[in-house]
Structure formats: C-alpha cells, structure tokens
Design a protein around this motif. Structure first.
Motif, PDB file in Angstrom:
ATOM      1  N   ALA A 172     -11.346  -1.660  -7.107  1.00 26.38           N
ATOM      2  CA  ALA A 172      -9.981  -2.188  -6.998  1.00 26.38           C
ATOM      3  C   ALA A 172      -9.874  -3.186  -5.851  1.00 26.38           C
ATOM      4  CB  ALA A 172      -8.984  -1.049  -6.814  1.00 26.38           C
ATOM      5  N   GLU A 173     -10.514  -2.883  -4.723  1.00 28.42           N
ATOM      6  CA  GLU A 173     -10.457  -3.779  -3.562  1.00 28.42           C
ATOM      7  C   GLU A 173     -11.191  -5.093  -3.851  1.00 28.42           C
ATOM      8  OE1 GLU A 173      -8.541  -4.400  -0.181  1.00 28.42           O
ATOM      9  OE2 GLU A 173      -8.706  -2.327  -0.845  1.00 28.42           O
TER      10      GLU A 173
ATOM     11  N   GLY B 155     -10.086 -11.039  -5.244  1.00 22.12           N
ATOM     12  CA  GLY B 155     -10.373 -12.175  -6.107  1.00 22.12           C
ATOM     13  C   GLY B 155     -11.719 -12.193  -6.791  1.00 22.12           C
ATOM     14  N   ALA B 156     -12.420 -11.059  -6.840  1.00 20.54           N
ATOM     15  CA  ALA B 156     -13.732 -11.012  -7.495  1.00 20.54           C
ATOM     16  C   ALA B 156     -13.595 -10.829  -9.005  1.00 20.54           C
ATOM     17  CB  ALA B 156     -14.569  -9.874  -6.922  1.00 20.54           C
ATOM     18  N   HIS B 157     -14.373 -11.610  -9.734  1.00 20.60           N
ATOM     19  CA  HIS B 157     -14.438 -11.513 -11.194  1.00 20.60           C
ATOM     20  C   HIS B 157     -15.894 -11.664 -11.626  1.00 20.60           C
ATOM     21  CE1 HIS B 157     -10.060 -12.104 -11.498  1.00 20.60           C
ATOM     22  NE2 HIS B 157     -10.231 -12.974 -10.516  1.00 20.60           N
TER      23      HIS B 157
ATOM     24  N   GLU C 155     -11.731 -16.240  -6.496  1.00 22.02           N
ATOM     25  CA  GLU C 155     -10.553 -17.104  -6.581  1.00 22.02           C
ATOM     26  C   GLU C 155     -10.415 -18.009  -5.366  1.00 22.02           C
ATOM     27  OE1 GLU C 155      -7.408 -14.261  -7.023  1.00 22.02           O
ATOM     28  OE2 GLU C 155      -8.145 -13.595  -8.982  1.00 22.02           O
ATOM     29  N   ASP C 156     -10.818 -17.496  -4.180  1.00 21.70           N
ATOM     30  CA  ASP C 156     -10.559 -18.201  -2.930  1.00 21.70           C
ATOM     31  C   ASP C 156     -11.553 -17.718  -1.878  1.00 21.70           C
ATOM     32  OD1 ASP C 156      -8.862 -17.764  -0.170  1.00 21.70           O
ATOM     33  OD2 ASP C 156      -8.286 -19.628  -1.170  1.00 21.70           O
ATOM     34  N   GLU C 157     -12.171 -18.645  -1.161  1.00 27.72           N
ATOM     35  CA  GLU C 157     -13.176 -18.285  -0.146  1.00 27.72           C
ATOM     36  C   GLU C 157     -12.596 -17.411   0.968  1.00 27.72           C
ATOM     37  OE1 GLU C 157     -16.419 -18.696   0.126  1.00 27.72           O
ATOM     38  OE2 GLU C 157     -16.886 -20.275  -1.315  1.00 27.72           O
TER      39      GLU C 157
END
Length: 104
Positions: A31-32, A37-39, A59-61
């Motif tokens: 969940a974390e 933003g991990a996919h 999603e974002d660095e």
C-alpha cells in the motif's frame, strides 16, 4: 510515467527466502509503495550471479524518494537485510541504471 531500473544483489543461499518474502509482501508495504506512486514493479533474479534487476514505473521522483523515509520501508529493509548486500542504514546496495533505449 517515469521508468526506473536498478540492480541489487541477493545472497546466493537466500534465493528461495527472498522470493518467499516478496510473495508474502506485507499489505502495508504494498500500500505504501502504491501511495508513493509505484506501478508495475518487478524484480528479476539472475541465479548465476545473485544479481537482481528491478524495474518500476513511478509518478514523480520526489514522491518516490520520500518512500525511503517511511517507517514501513525502514522496517522492510531491516527484514530483508540478512538476505542481501546492504548499506549501513539497511537499504539495499543498488545501482541505478540509465535508460538508453525505449520502444513503446
């Protein structure tokens, strides 16, 4: 989406345990990761060398970098430390790879 790849190292006598722990990843850790933003996170093992190839889309660095500061991440690193090459803070020794080709 930002694609990231890295190499880490698992101890040769720990392949099965490494896989088992990831097969049973803690729900709060998964969940974390998603919350940061991990996919499409994958880790592949080269059994000849113990080298792990990790691939994740983020999603974002900045959001992704903050993941390493979370309590659950630090707990996961401590849990995985006996199985891997790690730094002093228990984070895995990791070599970031530079993308040189991409075909969509």
């Amino acid at each position: 989406m930002i694609r990231k790849a890295s190499i880490m190292f698992v101890n040769r006598d720990s392949y099965d345990e490494y896989k088992r722990r990831h097969d049973e990843i803690w729900p709060e850790m998964a969940a974390e990761l998603k919350a940061h933003g991990a996919h499409n996170y994958s880790i592949f093992l080269d059994k000849e060398t113990g080298r792990l190839f990790a691939y994740v889309e983020i999603e974002d660095e900045e959001k992704w970098e903050y993941m390493s500061q979370t309590a659950i991440c630090k707990k996961w690193w401590a849990y995985m430390e006996p199985l891997m090459d790690t730094n002093a803070d228990n984070s895995p020794v990791s070599i970031n790879l530079e993308e040189v080709f991409y075909l969509e």
